[in-house]
Design a protein around this motif. Sequence first.
Motif, short mmCIF file in Angstrom:
data_model
loop_
_atom_site.label_atom_id
_atom_site.label_comp_id
_atom_site.label_asym_id
_atom_site.label_seq_id
_atom_site.Cartn_x
_atom_site.Cartn_y
_atom_site.Cartn_z
N TRP A 266 0.80 -1.23 0.00
CA TRP A 266 0.00 0.00 0.00
C TRP A 266 0.83 1.28 0.00
O TRP A 266 0.31 2.36 -0.22
N GLN B 128 -0.78 4.86 0.04
CA GLN B 128 -1.38 4.99 1.36
C GLN B 128 -0.39 5.33 2.47
O GLN B 128 -0.74 5.31 3.64
N VAL C 105 -8.71 4.52 -1.89
CA VAL C 105 -8.12 3.20 -2.06
C VAL C 105 -7.64 3.01 -3.50
O VAL C 105 -8.41 3.20 -4.44
N TYR D 121 -9.80 0.41 -5.76
CA TYR D 121 -11.10 0.48 -5.08
C TYR D 121 -12.07 -0.57 -5.61
O TYR D 121 -12.95 -1.04 -4.86
N PHE E 72 -11.25 -3.67 -3.72
CA PHE E 72 -11.67 -3.47 -2.33
C PHE E 72 -13.18 -3.64 -2.19
O PHE E 72 -13.66 -4.36 -1.31
#
Length: 246
Positions: free
Chosen positions: A14, A18, A130, A133, A136
Motif C-alpha cells: 500500500w 497509502q 483506495v 477500489y 476493495f
Amino acid sequence: MEMKNINQFKIREWLDVQDIYLSEHYAELNPTWHEEDSPWKARQVRDIIDRNNLEISSFCEVGCGTGEILLNLTNSYPDVQFTGYEIAPHAYQRAKEKETSQLTFKFGDALEEKNANFDVVLIADVIEHVEDYIGFVKGMKGFGRYKIFHIPLDLSVQSVFRGWPISNLRKNVGHIHYFFKDSALDALRDCGYSIIDFKYTASRLELPKQALSSRLMKLPRRLCFSVFPDWTVRVLGGYSLLVLAE
C-alpha cells in the motif's frame, strides 16, 4: 488482528498511495481526523437504516478513523455490537481509547479478517482513497449482508472547470478517485451489488469548518437543489451520495 500481528507484506504493497495514512502525514494535515463531521455522518447513516427498517445486531465500519461515527451510533442502537477496522496507526490508537463493551476496534486490513460477517458494513468516505477500489469493494461483498457507502461526489461542472478543488482534495485529504452520482452507482453495480436505496447528503452545506467558497455557495446550492436536485449536484457540486446496497 491486533497491531503486532498486522500483515507487513500487505502494508508494504500500500505504501505508494497509502503512506499518507500509515505515517503521521495525514494526521499532520488533518489533526482532528474530521471528528467534528462524525455526528452529522452518523445521522445520515441512521436515517438510511431506519427508513429501510433494517434489523441489526452487528455493525461494522471499515476505515473507521478515530471511531467517532461508531461512537455516535452506539447511542442510537444500544443493543447492537459495533466493530471498527482502521489501517492508520495514529487513528487506531485514538479509537482504541473509546472502546466499550459495545464497541471494539481492530487494527489492520479488514479484507484479511477470516470468517467475519456483520449485518451491516459501513464504508464511509473510503473508496476514493483506495488505490484498487474495485478490488476493495468486491472484497467487501462477503463481509456482511448490507453495505452502506458514503461517497463524495467530487466531479461537478464547477469543480472540473476550476480544477484546483480536485487538486486540493488529492493533496490534502488523499482523494485519488473522483465520482459523480452515476459513476458511483455504476461502479457498485459492476462490483456485483444491488442498489436498495440512495440519497444525496449535503456535505458542503451542512458540515462544519467549510472553506469560504463553500460558504458562499451554500444558499445557491440549497435553492437550486430544492427545484433541480440532480442538476444542482452535477453542475454546482457540494454533495455526497449515501447508498444502501446488498
